[in-house]
Design a protein around this motif. Structure first.
Motif, PDB file in Angstrom:
ATOM      1  N   GLN A   6       0.834  -1.205   0.000  1.00 51.72           N
ATOM      2  CA  GLN A   6       0.000   0.000   0.000  1.00 51.72           C
ATOM      3  C   GLN A   6       0.868   1.253   0.000  1.00 51.72           C
ATOM      4  OE1 GLN A   6      -2.466  -0.825   3.428  1.00 51.72           O
ATOM      5  NE2 GLN A   6      -4.223  -1.237   2.111  1.00 51.72           N
ATOM      6  N   GLU A   7       1.941   1.247   0.760  1.00 50.83           N
ATOM      7  CA  GLU A   7       2.842   2.399   0.807  1.00 50.83           C
ATOM      8  C   GLU A   7       3.507   2.617  -0.550  1.00 50.83           C
ATOM      9  OE1 GLU A   7       5.525   1.830   4.084  1.00 50.83           O
ATOM     10  OE2 GLU A   7       3.899   1.826   5.540  1.00 50.83           O
ATOM     11  N   GLN A   8       3.897   1.531  -1.212  1.00 52.34           N
ATOM     12  CA  GLN A   8       4.516   1.647  -2.532  1.00 52.34           C
ATOM     13  C   GLN A   8       3.524   2.205  -3.547  1.00 52.34           C
ATOM     14  OE1 GLN A   8       7.630   1.451  -2.952  1.00 52.34           O
ATOM     15  NE2 GLN A   8       8.214   0.420  -1.083  1.00 52.34           N
ATOM     16  N   ILE A   9       2.279   1.761  -3.479  1.00 48.55           N
ATOM     17  CA  ILE A   9       1.256   2.266  -4.395  1.00 48.55           C
ATOM     18  C   ILE A   9       1.051   3.758  -4.168  1.00 48.55           C
ATOM     19  CG2 ILE A   9      -1.221   2.201  -4.935  1.00 48.55           C
ATOM     20  CD1 ILE A   9      -1.052  -0.863  -4.481  1.00 48.55           C
ATOM     21  N   LYS A  10       1.006   4.183  -2.923  1.00 49.41           N
ATOM     22  CA  LYS A  10       0.841   5.607  -2.624  1.00 49.41           C
ATOM     23  C   LYS A  10       2.025   6.421  -3.131  1.00 49.41           C
ATOM     24  CE  LYS A  10      -2.301   5.071   1.199  1.00 49.41           C
ATOM     25  NZ  LYS A  10      -2.580   5.239   2.609  1.00 49.41           N
ATOM     26  N   LYS A  11       3.220   5.865  -3.013  1.00 52.35           N
ATOM     27  CA  LYS A  11       4.414   6.557  -3.496  1.00 52.35           C
ATOM     28  C   LYS A  11       4.329   6.753  -5.013  1.00 52.35           C
ATOM     29  CE  LYS A  11       8.361   5.521  -1.569  1.00 52.35           C
ATOM     30  NZ  LYS A  11       9.654   4.882  -1.221  1.00 52.35           N
ATOM     31  N   ILE A  12       3.874   5.732  -5.714  1.00 50.84           N
ATOM     32  CA  ILE A  12       3.729   5.831  -7.171  1.00 50.84           C
ATOM     33  C   ILE A  12       2.645   6.839  -7.526  1.00 50.84           C
ATOM     34  CG2 ILE A  12       3.022   4.575  -9.247  1.00 50.84           C
ATOM     35  CD1 ILE A  12       4.365   2.085  -7.982  1.00 50.84           C
ATOM     36  N   ASN A  15       3.961  10.356  -7.402  1.00 49.44           N
ATOM     37  CA  ASN A  15       5.050  10.702  -8.306  1.00 49.44           C
ATOM     38  C   ASN A  15       4.703  10.208  -9.707  1.00 49.44           C
ATOM     39  OD1 ASN A  15       7.452  10.935  -9.749  1.00 49.44           O
ATOM     40  ND2 ASN A  15       8.721  10.396  -7.994  1.00 49.44           N
ATOM     41  N   LYS A  16       4.067  11.079 -10.487  1.00 49.45           N
ATOM     42  CA  LYS A  16       3.592  10.683 -11.815  1.00 49.45           C
ATOM     43  C   LYS A  16       4.748  10.333 -12.756  1.00 49.45           C
ATOM     44  CE  LYS A  16      -0.627  13.130 -11.239  1.00 49.45           C
ATOM     45  NZ  LYS A  16      -1.876  13.305 -11.831  1.00 49.45           N
ATOM     46  N   ALA A  17       5.893  11.010 -12.608  1.00 49.68           N
ATOM     47  CA  ALA A  17       7.045  10.699 -13.457  1.00 49.68           C
ATOM     48  C   ALA A  17       7.543   9.283 -13.178  1.00 49.68           C
ATOM     49  CB  ALA A  17       8.159  11.715 -13.243  1.00 49.68           C
ATOM     50  N   LEU A  18       7.579   8.902 -11.900  1.00 52.09           N
ATOM     51  CA  LEU A  18       7.994   7.555 -11.526  1.00 52.09           C
ATOM     52  C   LEU A  18       7.009   6.535 -12.086  1.00 52.09           C
ATOM     53  CD1 LEU A  18       9.740   5.511  -9.938  1.00 52.09           C
ATOM     54  CD2 LEU A  18       8.343   6.038  -7.932  1.00 52.09           C
ATOM     55  N   ALA A  19       5.726   6.818 -11.965  1.00 51.44           N
ATOM     56  CA  ALA A  19       4.708   5.901 -12.483  1.00 51.44           C
ATOM     57  C   ALA A  19       4.872   5.713 -13.991  1.00 51.44           C
ATOM     58  CB  ALA A  19       3.313   6.425 -12.164  1.00 51.44           C
ATOM     59  N   ALA A  20       5.091   6.813 -14.709  1.00 53.21           N
ATOM     60  CA  ALA A  20       5.270   6.730 -16.161  1.00 53.21           C
ATOM     61  C   ALA A  20       6.517   5.929 -16.511  1.00 53.21           C
ATOM     62  CB  ALA A  20       5.346   8.131 -16.754  1.00 53.21           C
ATOM     63  N   GLN A  21       7.593   6.157 -15.790  1.00 49.91           N
ATOM     64  CA  GLN A  21       8.839   5.435 -16.026  1.00 49.91           C
ATOM     65  C   GLN A  21       8.652   3.943 -15.786  1.00 49.91           C
ATOM     66  OE1 GLN A  21      12.056   6.686 -13.500  1.00 49.91           O
ATOM     67  NE2 GLN A  21      13.334   4.953 -14.029  1.00 49.91           N
ATOM     68  N   LEU A  22       7.986   3.600 -14.695  1.00 51.02           N
ATOM     69  CA  LEU A  22       7.764   2.186 -14.370  1.00 51.02           C
ATOM     70  C   LEU A  22       6.900   1.512 -15.432  1.00 51.02           C
ATOM     71  CD1 LEU A  22       7.162   2.372 -10.535  1.00 51.02           C
ATOM     72  CD2 LEU A  22       9.154   1.392 -11.696  1.00 51.02           C
ATOM     73  N   MET A  23       5.877   2.200 -15.918  1.00 53.33           N
ATOM     74  CA  MET A  23       4.975   1.592 -16.887  1.00 53.33           C
ATOM     75  C   MET A  23       5.617   1.452 -18.264  1.00 53.33           C
ATOM     76  SD  MET A  23       2.782   0.620 -14.905  1.00 53.33           S
ATOM     77  CE  MET A  23       2.015  -0.360 -16.160  1.00 53.33           C
ATOM     78  N   ARG A  24       6.633   2.255 -18.557  1.00 53.16           N
ATOM     79  CA  ARG A  24       7.351   2.118 -19.831  1.00 53.16           C
ATOM     80  C   ARG A  24       8.411   1.020 -19.775  1.00 53.16           C
ATOM     81  NH1 ARG A  24       7.268   7.902 -19.657  1.00 53.16           N
ATOM     82  NH2 ARG A  24       9.354   7.838 -18.778  1.00 53.16           N
ATOM     83  N   SER A  25       8.787   0.617 -18.578  1.00 49.56           N
ATOM     84  CA  SER A  25       9.833  -0.405 -18.438  1.00 49.56           C
ATOM     85  C   SER A  25       9.306  -1.775 -18.863  1.00 49.56           C
ATOM     86  CB  SER A  25      10.316  -0.469 -16.986  1.00 49.56           C
ATOM     87  OG  SER A  25       9.330  -1.064 -16.154  1.00 49.56           O
ATOM     88  N   ALA A  26      10.236  -2.671 -19.162  1.00 52.20           N
ATOM     89  CA  ALA A  26       9.849  -4.030 -19.552  1.00 52.20           C
ATOM     90  C   ALA A  26       9.052  -4.715 -18.442  1.00 52.20           C
ATOM     91  CB  ALA A  26      11.094  -4.844 -19.897  1.00 52.20           C
TER      92      ALA A  26
END
Length: 83
Positions: A6-12, A15-26
Motif C-alpha cells: 500500500q505504501e509503494q502504491i501511494k508513493k507511485i 510521483n507521476k514521473a515515476l509511475a510513467a517510467q515504471l509503466m514504460r519499463s519491460a
C-alpha cells in the motif's frame, strides 16, 4: 506485505514521473499484461478506487500476481526501482 505494498502504491500515485517510467519499463509492461488478462475491467476499477485513496483492490490484485514465481520476481524488481 500488504501495508508495504500500500505504501509503494501511494508513493507511485504521488510521483507521476515515476509511475510513467515504471509503466514504460519491460517489467512494467509485463505487470500490466498480467493485470489486464481479464480485459482490464478489474484493473480499471482498482485504479479508480486507488485514485480515491482506497488501495485495497489494487493490493489484492498485486498479491494475487505475486503468487506466481514470474509475478513475484516482476513485483520485486519494480519494488527495488521505487525504493
Amino acid at each position: 506485505m500488504n501495508l508495504e505494498l500500500q505504501e509503494q502504491i501511494k508513493k507511485i500515485q504521488q510521483n507521476k514521473a515515476l509511475a510513467a517510467q515504471l509503466m514504460r519499463s519491460a517489467d512494467g509492461q509485463k505487470l500490466l499484461a498480467m493485470l489486464t488478462r481479464d480485459g482490464g475491467a478489474q484493473l480499471k476499477n482498482a485504479a479508480n478506487a486507488a485514485s480515491k485513496g482506497n488501495t485495497a483492490d489494487m493490493v489484492r490484485m498485486i498479491a494475487q500476481i505475486m503468487k506466481s514465481e514470474e509475478g513475484s520476481k516482476i513485483v520485486h524488481r519494480i519494488n527495488e526501482q521505487i525504493k
